[in-house]
Each structure stands twice: as C-alpha cells, then as structure tokens.
Motif scaffolding. Structure first.
Motif: not given
Lengths: 387, 335
Positions: A164-177, A206-214, A383-386
């Motif tokens: 999966d390309n993590l397209d459906r992941v709520d990146r912003k929401g996860i980082v805020q939480s 740290a791993a979540v931040s790294y995966i989400l590149n944020d 990450h490059n695509q993001w």
C-alpha cells in the motif's frame, strides 16, 4: 518487551489437537531429544539443524488467515501487532508473493478499517483490534475508539509491506495526535488515557514520524534528553531513567536516535560503552540483560542495535545462527528458548535475527524501522511523491 | 461490594445474555469486517462478555453491574487497556472504596506478573489513594517468584522515588544479592538507591567499592558486579585507573592466575585511560599499550573468543591512541 505468549499457551486448556497445531507439544514431550539439545547447547559442534523455510511460511500464514484458538484471546487488543509480525516475517522469507493480490487487498482494507481519524479528541491513529467496533460505529468516532502508538506503528508498516502507498492514511491527524502523547520528560505514553509511558513508545513515536516524514508531532530535543537520561551506569539503556538496562529498550532508544538523526548526541564514551554492553549480550545466543538466559528475540533487539551502531561485524560468526535454529519448532515458527512453545513474535525476531546473520538468503533488513531494506526503499519513493 | 461474581472461586459463570438483570441491554456484536486478519476464535463466554461491554461503553453506563462486567472482561483479557480505563471511570463515578480495588488488583497482579496494564492500574489506584504503604510488600511478593521481573522493579522504583521510601532498600538489595550474586536487577537497584540518597561521596564510594570487590571475590565471572564496579568508578575523580583499591585487587588476582574476561577487560580499559591521560609516560606504569595489546590478544584467542574481532579492534584502537600520544609528546619536546 515480550508478550509472554509462552505462558498463554501453557495456561491454555484447549483441546490437544488444536493446540498441537500451534505448539510443539510433541517436541516438548520428547524427553530424549530435549536432553540431547540441552547437553549440546554449550557446545559448538551442534547437530546440523535444517532451516524449515516452508514450515515457517505455513506457520505465519496460519495466524494471518485462519482463526487462532481461543486461548490466544489475551492477544485480542494486539491483533495488528500479531499481523505485523506475520506479514513482516513472510517478507523476510520473500514469501509474500504467494499470497493472492485479492487477499492482500483484503488485509490492507482490514488494517484501514482500524484507522481512527479524530482530530477533535487528538486520538487519531490505528486501533489494535476491532474489539470496540460495531456495525453502528463503523467509520465513526465513538467512546474509547482511540489509536494506540504501538498499533499505529505496526499498522503503518504492515500497509507498506503489503504494497500500500499510505494514500488513505490521515497523516496530519496522526502527527497532531502524537504531540498530545509526549510527556514533560520527553517520553511518550501509548494512548490518550490508560497507558503507561516508556522507551517502547519513544521508539514508536520516532518510527511513526519517520514513516510519515513529518517530525512536527515530536519535541525531538526533549525526546533525545529522555533517551540520554535513560543511559545506565553499565552503558546500556533502560525503559526510563534509573531503570535496568535492557536490550529491548536499548534497541528502541538507539533506533529512535538513528531515525531522528541524533546518534551523534551520544558522547564518545557513551557510544563506546553502549557498544560494549551490547556486544556482551552474545552468549549461547543473545540475552537481553546481563546474567539472563539467551532468548531468540534478542538476536534482533541486540543485533539490530549493534548494526545501527556499526558494531555487528565484531561478533559475526558462522556459529551465531545455531541458537536461533535450536528454537525452531518442528511444526514451524520459533520460540523464546530451546524446547518451548513458538509464537509469531519470536518467529519474526528469529527470522530477523537470522537475516542479520546473512543466513539462507533471507532479505536484508533496515533495522531502524524493523522492516526489510526493500520496504524502506519503497518508503523513500513514497516520500518523494509526497514532497 | 457486589462485584465478585467473576472471582476465581466462582466456577459457575452465567452468560450475561442469560442474566435477568441485564435483559434491558441489547448486546452489540463485534464488527470485524468481511475478511478479518489474525482473527481469534473467541469462546462463547468471551463473545458474550464483550458484546455487553461494547453496549455499556457506548452508553457510558457507570454502575455496579458494569463494574462487575469489567472484572469479567479483565479476567478474559487482562491486556485490554480500555477495559481498565472504563473500570477506573466507573470506580470514580461510583466513588468506590479504593482499598478494595487495591486488594483486587494485587491478586490479579500476582497471577499476571508480566502484564503492563495491571501494574499500570495498580499505580493509578495508589496515586488516587496516595497510599504507597502496601507496594513494597506486593513487589517483594512478586520478586520472590521472579527476582528479575522488570515490571515489579519498575513499580518498586516508582513508588520509592515518588514517596521517598528509600529506607531499608539497601538491606533488601543486599538480601537479594546474598541469594543470587548474579541478579543484575538487584545490582541496578543498589545503584538507584545510592545515587538517589547519599550520592557517591568519597565515603560511600569506598564502602561500595569494598562491598563490590567482596562480591566479585565470591564469583569472578559475574558481569553484573563488574559493571557495578565500573559504575562506581564513573564517580571516582581518578577515573578507572587511579583507585588503588581497585587496581591492587585486579593485579593480585591477575598475578594469582585469574583470567576472568571481565578482569582482563577492566585492565585493558585502565591501560587505555592511562594512555589518553598521560601518554603512559610515568616510569613504573604497568598500564602500557603493550600490555593492553597482550591482554586483548589473550581475550581474543583464549578467554573471550566469541568477541575475538572486537578485542582485536580494541587492541588496534589503543595502539593508534598510543602512537598519537607519542607523536604529540615528541612534538611538544622538540618545540
């Protein structure tokens, strides 16, 4: 770090038939063999144990696609973690191709079904299981429907490994939480309420931040401070300040520093002593603390930390796979100790440990995240695509 | 309290769906999607309990019967942190006697000693009560089963630190080390106590060094004790190499033919420190790079062969260190 699954198995009172599918009752009862293995464990000239690739594949697939017996209900809130161990283990074996695209998509959808997007309460992330989910609250926020930092981490990795390309992941929401989970001392708690805080969750953050590149969800300086304060007098790292050094927490700490580009915050002495403490964990296999017995999972926790600290080569030896192989079950899977009961976690870490030993063409790892290099490469492309 | 129907002595479990006092609640089925992953074949009892759990969580019903329900749910899966969270909210809402809760969770812990959630629940109840008086006893009971249980030690450290309960702890640690001198958790606790009470004053340092050397004498091949000794020397102004008590101890045992890899490793490190600090320049210094090299070789070939490559690497590092130091010394003399 262990989920102590052995205990769960042993306490269970299921029918022998089912249990034998998942455990090695036969082996455990085979006293002669047990005695033979125990007497040989300290010797180098071990019987040549064949690596049962096919049985491991079957073992891991069984957990993914078939119902686990009821005595594993204690694992109910950690089903995504169990799934991750199985998916990641199959990836190391290079056996994911054997799962149909249709089933892979089903698995991806199942993981996404556990995603919580709740910016209001700051509980976005992934649940560990569907325990609280009903037809009524499907895709809706409701009481205690919260993400947990460890299950968020393992769900993101499972998605990546499954393609999966993590397209459906709520990146912003996860980082805020994530931000709301960090405590004053720099450590992280696992969930909004009701969860403890320690080095495991520092790693997950740290791993979540790294995966989400944020990294905006973490006060990295505080996080590093917590890690440095948790270094013990013996050079290893505990779950927090004053606590005993442990390979699980040491791996978490080292990986969190590496993922956030902060390894250089270790002083020269700290670096030296940390490597020394980790190298001393090599015994028959790898142990997790001084004067504790070797355990399959530490071949990864210790080995992985040594890899990150560029010190694994100091203990490379053809003998190293032996202990792990001795914990291989005759019906597939690996267990904690010789002659005990296998579980998905020890199976994953057994395979990961063997991969570090360059054993049997197992796929090489990107230790910092606990996935294969191949998956990490794909993450970099995403990450490059993001950007 | 009426919520004791799921106690261990109660073997006749009645399903909630068959209990008249629950007839007003419509149980809610779990929705695991059409194609679950890592599914569990739940027992009827598990499914029944959690069907009602889901229903009352949605309603946020805080009552005696839901308190009882959480007890059953926790016995079916003590790792479910939501169950404990909900239970705590009920306890608060009903203003329950927390001493009873403490007693209950104590019993659960002694059966589930390696479960994060139950220890966490205990900690919160202790905080609510502000009564840490039973915690040392509970952890001691747990540690009597497994003297290295990380959860028990973590809880014990927390309670000692938070409520300043250091009194008697050094004696407890000493007892554990008498039972098992290789108990690394006990050594760690010793460091924790000293560090947070007297600190490492010269007087304490002397006492602790004597204590540790005594323990090493009992068993030379004990990484935990050697690590503790090194930990102590972190606080010695002279570092690893200037504490005569320690160096005399090492040299005596070395001369007697002892080749514990921990002994040899400490001498190697003493050499390394001496070289960096004064270039090995003083006349009767026995801690030279040549000696370090010899010991590293002995470790690599005889006494710690599984780490052979590491010791050869250390040998090389020390040699480079010495060469650097020598050239620095030379350049300072020529100038």
């Amino acid at each position: 770090m262990c989920y102590e699954m052995n205990q769960l198995h042993l306490e269970a009172s299921e029918s022998t038939e089912i249990q034998n599918l998942y455990t090695s009752k036969f082996w455990a009862c085979n006293f002669k063999k047990d005695k033979f293995l125990r007497s040989n464990i300290k010797m180098c000239a071990l019987p040549n144990i064949e690596f049962e690739r096919d049985l491991h594949r079957k073992y891991l697939n069984r957990f993914l696609h078939h119902s686990m017996p009821s005595f594993l209900a204690n694992m109910d809130t950690n089903r995504t973690v169990l799934a991750y161990f199985c998916i990641a283990g199959l990836d190391i074996l290079d056996d994911l191709d054997k799962i149909s695209e249709e089933r892979k998509q089903q698995m991806i959808d199942w993981v996404y079904q556990l995603q919580v997007c709740n910016a209001e309460e700051l509980v976005s992330g992934f649940q560990g299981s569907t325990t609280l989910n009903t037809m009524d609250n499907n895709n809706q926020n409701s009481t205690y429907k919260w993400g947990h930092i460890a299950t968020t981490y393992s769900s993101l990795l499972s998605l990546l490994i499954l393609g999966d390309n993590l397209d459906r992941v709520d990146r912003k929401g996860i980082v805020q939480s994530l931000r709301s989970l960090q405590l004053e001392d720099g450590s992280f708690k696992g969930a909004k309420e009701g969860a403890e805080n320690d080095m495991r969750f520092v790693f997950c953050a740290a791993a979540v931040s790294y995966i989400l590149n944020d990294w905006s969800g973490i006060d990295v300086e505080k996080m590093v401070d917590f890690v440095l304060k948790s270094i013990s007098y013996d050079g290893g790292i505990g779950q927090g300040p004053d606590l005993e050094s442990h390979c699980g927490s040491t791996f978490c700490a080292v990986a969190a520093l590496a993922l956030s580009n902060n390894l250089e915050k270790l002083s020269k002495d700290q670096f030296h002593n940390l490597r020394r403490w980790l190298l001393y964990r090599l015994d028959t296999g790898f142990n997790g603390r001084p004067n504790k017995p070797s355990d399959t999972c530490y071949s990864f926790w210790t080995g992985g930390a040594l890899k990150i600290l560029n010190a694994y080569q100091f203990i490379e030896s053809d003998d190293n796979p032996q202990f792990v192989l001795m914990t291989q079950d005759r019906y597939g899977g690996f267990s904690k100790w010789v002659n005990s009961v296998p579980d998905p976690m020890h199976t994953y870490f057994g395979l990961a440990g063997l991969s570090l030993m360059n054993y049997e063409n197992l796929k090489p790892l990107f230790c910092e995240l606990n996935c294969t290099k191949e998956v990490h490469d794909r993450l970099m492309t995403i990450h490059n695509q993001w950007s | 309290m009426s919520d004791n129907s799921s106690d261990e002595c109660d073997t006749q479990h009645v399903l909630y769906k068959n209990r008249p006092e629950w007839s007003d609640i419509t149980p809610l089925k779990q929705n695991d999607g059409e194609h679950p992953v890592a599914a569990i074949d739940y027992t009827e009892e598990f499914e029944d309990c959690f069907d009602y759990f889901r229903a009352v969580v949605q309603k946020k019903e805080y009552s005696e019967r839901t308190l009882e329900l959480t007890k059953t749910a926790a016995s079916l899966n003590p790792a479910n942190y939501t169950v404990w969270q909900f239970r705590r909210e009920i306890l608060k809402a009903l203003n329950k006697d927390l001493n009873e809760e403490l007693e209950y969770i104590g019993k659960v812990i002694l059966k589930q000693t390696k479960n994060y959630q139950v220890w966490h629940h205990r900690r919160i109840i202790v905080e609510w009560l502000q009564d840490p008086s039973k915690e040392k006893y509970l952890t001691e009971k747990s540690l009597s089963e497994d003297a290295k249980n990380y959860h028990a030690w973590q809880h014990r450290q927390w309670v000692i630190k938070t409520y300043n309960l250091y009194d008697g702890e050094l004696e407890y640690v000493d007892q554990l080390l008498q039972d098992d001198v290789k108990n690394n958790s006990a050594w760690n606790q010793r460091y924790f106590v000293v560090n947070n009470t007297t600190g490492f004053t010269q007087e304490t340092l002397n006492r602790e060094i004597d204590y540790t050397l005594g323990k090493i004498r009992i068993l030379m091949e004990n990484e935990s004790a050697w690590n503790y000794l090194r930990g102590l020397l972190l606080h010695d102004k002279g570092g690893l190499s200037r504490n005569e008590k320690v160096t005399d101890f090492c040299e005596t045992f070395y001369e007697q033919g002892n080749r514990s890899p921990f002994l040899l490793a400490l001498i190697v490190d003493i050499c390394s420190e001496k070289i960096t600090n004064n270039g090995g320049g003083d006349g009767n210094n026995v801690y030279t790079s040549a000696r370090a090299k010899e010991l590293c070789n002995a470790l690599a070939t005889q006494y710690d062969t599984i780490r052979a490559k590491y010791w050869l690497h250390i040998s090389e590092t020390i040699e480079n260190q010495a060469n650097e130091q020598n050239s620095m010394d030379e350049s300072s003399t020529t100038n």
